[in-house]
Design a protein around this motif. Structure first.
Motif, PDB file in Angstrom:
ATOM      1  N   ILE A  53      10.753   0.739   4.079  1.00  0.00           N
ATOM      2  CA  ILE A  53      10.369   1.406   2.833  1.00  0.00           C
ATOM      3  C   ILE A  53       9.502   0.487   1.980  1.00  0.00           C
ATOM      4  CG2 ILE A  53      11.249   2.320   0.652  1.00  0.00           C
ATOM      5  CD1 ILE A  53      11.599   4.213   2.963  1.00  0.00           C
ATOM      6  N   PHE A  54       9.882  -0.809   1.913  1.00  0.00           N
ATOM      7  CA  PHE A  54       9.115  -1.783   1.129  1.00  0.00           C
ATOM      8  C   PHE A  54       7.690  -1.908   1.657  1.00  0.00           C
ATOM      9  CE2 PHE A  54       7.623  -6.204   1.057  1.00  0.00           C
ATOM     10  CZ  PHE A  54       7.507  -6.411  -0.308  1.00  0.00           C
ATOM     11  N   LEU A  55       7.534  -2.014   2.978  1.00  0.00           N
ATOM     12  CA  LEU A  55       6.202  -2.184   3.559  1.00  0.00           C
ATOM     13  C   LEU A  55       5.342  -0.946   3.332  1.00  0.00           C
ATOM     14  CD1 LEU A  55       7.119  -3.957   6.928  1.00  0.00           C
ATOM     15  CD2 LEU A  55       6.103  -4.981   4.883  1.00  0.00           C
ATOM     16  N   VAL A  56       5.944   0.239   3.442  1.00  0.00           N
ATOM     17  CA  VAL A  56       5.173   1.474   3.248  1.00  0.00           C
ATOM     18  C   VAL A  56       4.704   1.584   1.799  1.00  0.00           C
ATOM     19  CG1 VAL A  56       5.316   3.990   3.220  1.00  0.00           C
ATOM     20  CG2 VAL A  56       6.285   2.706   5.136  1.00  0.00           C
ATOM     21  N   ILE A  57       5.640   1.358   0.849  1.00  0.00           N
ATOM     22  CA  ILE A  57       5.272   1.466  -0.571  1.00  0.00           C
ATOM     23  C   ILE A  57       4.249   0.389  -0.938  1.00  0.00           C
ATOM     24  CG2 ILE A  57       6.146   1.285  -2.927  1.00  0.00           C
ATOM     25  CD1 ILE A  57       8.763   2.439  -1.980  1.00  0.00           C
ATOM     26  N   LYS A  58       4.419  -0.820  -0.403  1.00  0.00           N
ATOM     27  CA  LYS A  58       3.470  -1.901  -0.690  1.00  0.00           C
ATOM     28  C   LYS A  58       2.076  -1.559  -0.174  1.00  0.00           C
ATOM     29  CE  LYS A  58       2.636  -6.819   0.128  1.00  0.00           C
ATOM     30  NZ  LYS A  58       3.115  -8.066   0.775  1.00  0.00           N
ATOM     31  N   LYS A  59       2.014  -1.010   1.034  1.00  0.00           N
ATOM     32  CA  LYS A  59       0.715  -0.654   1.605  1.00  0.00           C
ATOM     33  C   LYS A  59       0.037   0.421   0.776  1.00  0.00           C
ATOM     34  CE  LYS A  59      -2.469  -0.593   4.824  1.00  0.00           C
ATOM     35  NZ  LYS A  59      -3.382  -1.745   5.044  1.00  0.00           N
ATOM     36  N   ILE A  60       0.790   1.477   0.442  1.00  0.00           N
ATOM     37  CA  ILE A  60       0.212   2.577  -0.335  1.00  0.00           C
ATOM     38  C   ILE A  60      -0.210   2.094  -1.725  1.00  0.00           C
ATOM     39  CG2 ILE A  60       0.706   4.802  -1.408  1.00  0.00           C
ATOM     40  CD1 ILE A  60       2.575   5.397   0.930  1.00  0.00           C
ATOM     41  N   GLY A  61       0.664   1.304  -2.377  1.00  0.00           N
ATOM     42  CA  GLY A  61       0.362   0.817  -3.718  1.00  0.00           C
ATOM     43  C   GLY A  61      -0.855  -0.081  -3.752  1.00  0.00           C
ATOM     44  N   ASN A  62      -0.960  -1.011  -2.806  1.00  0.00           N
ATOM     45  CA  ASN A  62      -2.101  -1.938  -2.782  1.00  0.00           C
ATOM     46  C   ASN A  62      -3.409  -1.199  -2.506  1.00  0.00           C
ATOM     47  OD1 ASN A  62      -0.716  -4.312  -3.394  1.00  0.00           O
ATOM     48  ND2 ASN A  62      -0.182  -4.682  -1.275  1.00  0.00           N
ATOM     49  N   VAL A  63      -3.357  -0.201  -1.608  1.00  0.00           N
ATOM     50  CA  VAL A  63      -4.565   0.591  -1.334  1.00  0.00           C
ATOM     51  C   VAL A  63      -4.991   1.372  -2.580  1.00  0.00           C
ATOM     52  CG1 VAL A  63      -5.473   2.552  -0.023  1.00  0.00           C
ATOM     53  CG2 VAL A  63      -4.155   0.768   1.141  1.00  0.00           C
ATOM     54  N   PHE A  64      -4.016   1.934  -3.281  1.00  0.00           N
ATOM     55  CA  PHE A  64      -4.322   2.688  -4.506  1.00  0.00           C
ATOM     56  C   PHE A  64      -4.940   1.781  -5.560  1.00  0.00           C
ATOM     57  CE2 PHE A  64      -2.971   4.066  -8.763  1.00  0.00           C
ATOM     58  CZ  PHE A  64      -3.581   5.319  -8.803  1.00  0.00           C
ATOM     59  N   ILE A  65      -4.360   0.595  -5.755  1.00  0.00           N
ATOM     60  CA  ILE A  65      -4.895  -0.350  -6.747  1.00  0.00           C
ATOM     61  C   ILE A  65      -6.308  -0.774  -6.363  1.00  0.00           C
ATOM     62  CG2 ILE A  65      -4.601  -2.649  -7.737  1.00  0.00           C
ATOM     63  CD1 ILE A  65      -1.562  -2.250  -7.441  1.00  0.00           C
ATOM     64  N   GLN A  66      -6.507  -1.071  -5.067  1.00  0.00           N
ATOM     65  CA  GLN A  66      -7.817  -1.528  -4.608  1.00  0.00           C
ATOM     66  C   GLN A  66      -8.874  -0.436  -4.803  1.00  0.00           C
ATOM     67  OE1 GLN A  66      -8.013  -4.684  -3.654  1.00  0.00           O
ATOM     68  NE2 GLN A  66     -10.238  -4.582  -3.449  1.00  0.00           N
ATOM     69  N   LYS A  67      -8.526   0.812  -4.484  1.00  0.00           N
ATOM     70  CA  LYS A  67      -9.474   1.916  -4.657  1.00  0.00           C
ATOM     71  C   LYS A  67      -9.807   2.127  -6.128  1.00  0.00           C
ATOM     72  CE  LYS A  67      -9.936   3.402  -0.386  1.00  0.00           C
ATOM     73  NZ  LYS A  67     -11.277   3.423   0.306  1.00  0.00           N
ATOM     74  N   THR A  68      -8.803   1.986  -6.980  1.00  0.00           N
ATOM     75  CA  THR A  68      -9.027   2.167  -8.415  1.00  0.00           C
ATOM     76  C   THR A  68     -10.032   1.157  -8.943  1.00  0.00           C
ATOM     77  OG1 THR A  68      -6.767   3.024  -8.711  1.00  0.00           O
ATOM     78  CG2 THR A  68      -7.917   2.220 -10.670  1.00  0.00           C
ATOM     79  N   PHE A  69      -9.852  -0.119  -8.579  1.00  0.00           N
ATOM     80  CA  PHE A  69     -10.767  -1.149  -9.076  1.00  0.00           C
ATOM     81  C   PHE A  69     -12.142  -1.044  -8.412  1.00  0.00           C
ATOM     82  CE2 PHE A  69      -6.838  -3.039 -10.632  1.00  0.00           C
ATOM     83  CZ  PHE A  69      -7.250  -3.547 -11.848  1.00  0.00           C
ATOM     84  N   GLN A  70     -12.199  -0.544  -7.184  1.00  0.00           N
ATOM     85  CA  GLN A  70     -13.502  -0.332  -6.558  1.00  0.00           C
ATOM     86  C   GLN A  70     -14.293   0.740  -7.303  1.00  0.00           C
ATOM     87  OE1 GLN A  70     -12.779   0.529  -2.429  1.00  0.00           O
ATOM     88  NE2 GLN A  70     -12.438  -1.610  -1.879  1.00  0.00           N
ATOM     89  N   ASN A  71     -13.607   1.783  -7.770  1.00  0.00           N
ATOM     90  CA  ASN A  71     -14.285   2.819  -8.555  1.00  0.00           C
ATOM     91  C   ASN A  71     -14.796   2.260  -9.877  1.00  0.00           C
ATOM     92  OD1 ASN A  71     -13.792   4.757  -6.596  1.00  0.00           O
ATOM     93  ND2 ASN A  71     -11.836   5.377  -7.492  1.00  0.00           N
ATOM     94  N   TYR A  72     -14.006   1.371 -10.499  1.00  0.00           N
ATOM     95  CA  TYR A  72     -14.449   0.762 -11.750  1.00  0.00           C
ATOM     96  C   TYR A  72     -15.677  -0.118 -11.530  1.00  0.00           C
ATOM     97  CZ  TYR A  72     -10.737   2.227 -14.927  1.00  0.00           C
ATOM     98  OH  TYR A  72      -9.927   2.959 -15.742  1.00  0.00           O
ATOM     99  N   ARG A  73     -15.758  -0.767 -10.370  1.00  0.00           N
ATOM    100  CA  ARG A  73     -16.893  -1.657 -10.102  1.00  0.00           C
ATOM    101  C   ARG A  73     -18.213  -0.888 -10.035  1.00  0.00           C
ATOM    102  NH1 ARG A  73     -15.453  -6.759  -8.200  1.00  0.00           N
ATOM    103  NH2 ARG A  73     -13.227  -7.004  -7.789  1.00  0.00           N
ATOM    104  N   LYS A  74     -18.162   0.399  -9.744  1.00  0.00           N
ATOM    105  CA  LYS A  74     -19.373   1.187  -9.642  1.00  0.00           C
ATOM    106  C   LYS A  74     -19.931   1.558 -10.999  1.00  0.00           C
ATOM    107  CE  LYS A  74     -17.818   3.207  -5.253  1.00  0.00           C
ATOM    108  NZ  LYS A  74     -17.441   4.457  -4.552  1.00  0.00           N
ATOM    109  N   LYS A  75     -19.128   1.391 -12.042  1.00  0.00           N
ATOM    110  CA  LYS A  75     -19.576   1.746 -13.374  1.00  0.00           C
ATOM    111  C   LYS A  75     -20.396   0.613 -13.984  1.00  0.00           C
ATOM    112  CE  LYS A  75     -15.591   4.737 -14.277  1.00  0.00           C
ATOM    113  NZ  LYS A  75     -14.455   5.021 -15.190  1.00  0.00           N
ATOM    114  N   LYS A  76     -21.309   0.961 -14.843  1.00  0.00           N
ATOM    115  CA  LYS A  76     -22.134  -0.034 -15.519  1.00  0.00           C
ATOM    116  C   LYS A  76     -21.378  -0.617 -16.699  1.00  0.00           C
ATOM    117  CE  LYS A  76     -26.530   2.136 -14.249  1.00  0.00           C
ATOM    118  NZ  LYS A  76     -27.797   2.704 -14.763  1.00  0.00           N
ATOM    119  N   HIS A  77     -21.868  -1.753 -17.131  1.00  0.00           N
ATOM    120  CA  HIS A  77     -21.317  -2.435 -18.308  1.00  0.00           C
ATOM    121  C   HIS A  77     -19.839  -2.796 -18.114  1.00  0.00           C
ATOM    122  CE1 HIS A  77     -25.037  -1.243 -20.146  1.00  0.00           C
ATOM    123  NE2 HIS A  77     -24.727   0.049 -20.046  1.00  0.00           N
ATOM    124  N   ILE A  78     -19.443  -3.067 -16.879  1.00  0.00           N
ATOM    125  CA  ILE A  78     -18.086  -3.511 -16.586  1.00  0.00           C
ATOM    126  C   ILE A  78     -18.151  -4.947 -16.110  1.00  0.00           C
ATOM    127  CG2 ILE A  78     -16.055  -3.174 -15.138  1.00  0.00           C
ATOM    128  CD1 ILE A  78     -16.332  -1.024 -17.173  1.00  0.00           C
TER     129      ILE A  78
END
Length: 298
Positions: A53-78
């Protein structure tokens, strides 16, 4: 006589060893190995389940965090520096929280009193926190500096008596390079008022001193010609030059004042360029110019 005594002692030793062996064998045979095996297998399966359960939640959580910050990187003035710091902080907090719950679940599964351990850890943590208040203050203040986007790398800022260009921002310290080259490492807990001079357009003010009898019609015409020629070359100019005309600057002196606004960081180069072009155009047409001041904005 001695032989009889030795024989008696030997017999007693043998009987003692035999008795102890019998006790151990009786204890050994009375152990419920099936129950112990079942308990061990049960706890092992529980721990394995918690790990999965820990490995599954960790994998999903880290992917979600990484995708979120990747979307922010596409924005200007960041600020990429701020995003990297917040990305690392978010990953660490998420993984630490998951690790805490995993350890709690495993210890509870094998029967260790977690409540008692937490109470002891709380006392130790209180003692450590008393000695690390400054460090905690740095982290908390640094987090809000990053979260509220108060400064970015490259910004010109002023912290109380320290001013310069920000070269690094993290949770513990903010590094500012003064204009004389001094590198200042400022603990975030000491940053109470942030004066950021890089968030709005900056004003460039040029004063060109003239004699009172100067031909103002010709002066204004030459200044307008310089503006028409130079402004298209500088997209950094956000507001076209505004000629305020001849002003009394005190002590019986007069000057033509020109105001223009530029993107931060460009004001000094553009100001110097326009000043030199104004001066060259006026002198070329025979306009007598006293000592001329060029005023840099604060």
């Amino acid at each position: 006589m001695n032989n009889q005594m030795d024989s008696s002692v030997t017999t007693e030793v043998v009987e003692s060893v035999t008795q102890q062996t019998n006790v151990f064998m009786e204890f050994w045979h009375n152990i419920n190995w099936n129950k112990i095996l079942a308990f061990g297998v049960s706890k092992a399966l529980q721990i394995l389940f918690f790990l999965l359960i820990f490995l599954v939640i960790k994998k999903i959580g880290n992917v979600f965090i990484q995708k979120t910050f990747q979307n922010y990187r596409k924005k200007k003035h960041i600020s990429l520096s701020r995003l990297d710091t917040l990305n690392t902080l978010t990953h660490n907090l998420f993984n630490s929280l998951l690790g805490f719950f995993l350890a709690y679940a495993i210890l509870s599964a094998i029967g260790i009193p977690v409540g008692t351990l937490l109470a002891g850890a709380g006392v130790i943590g209180l003692a450590l926190s008393l000695g690390a208040q400054g460090f905690v203050s740095d982290i908390v203040n640094g987090f809000f500096i990053l979260l509220e986007k108060q400064v970015d790398v490259g910004d010109v800022v002023e912290f109380d008596e320290i001013s310069g260009t920000v070269v690094d921002v993290n949770l513990k310290t903010t590094t500012v390079k003064s204009f004389d080259g001094t590198l200042n490492f400022v603990p975030n807990r000491y940053i109470t008022i942030v004066s950021n001079k890089s968030r709005e357009d900056m004003r460039a003010q040029i004063d060109i001193r003239l004699f009172p009898d100067a031909d103002m019609g010709l002066v204004n015409s030459l200044i307008e010609q310089v503006n028409e020629r130079l402004v298209p070359k500088y997209p950094e100019i956000t507001q076209a030059p505004n000629n305020l005309g001849l002003l009394d600057i005190g002590n019986g002196q007069f000057a033509v004042r020109i105001i223009l606004f530029t993107l931060n960081g460009s004001q000094y180069d553009i100001q110097n360029t326009f000043f030199q072009e104004y001066l060259s155009a006026l002198t070329k047409e025979g306009i007598a110019i006293p000592v001329t001041n060029i005023n840099f904005p604060d």
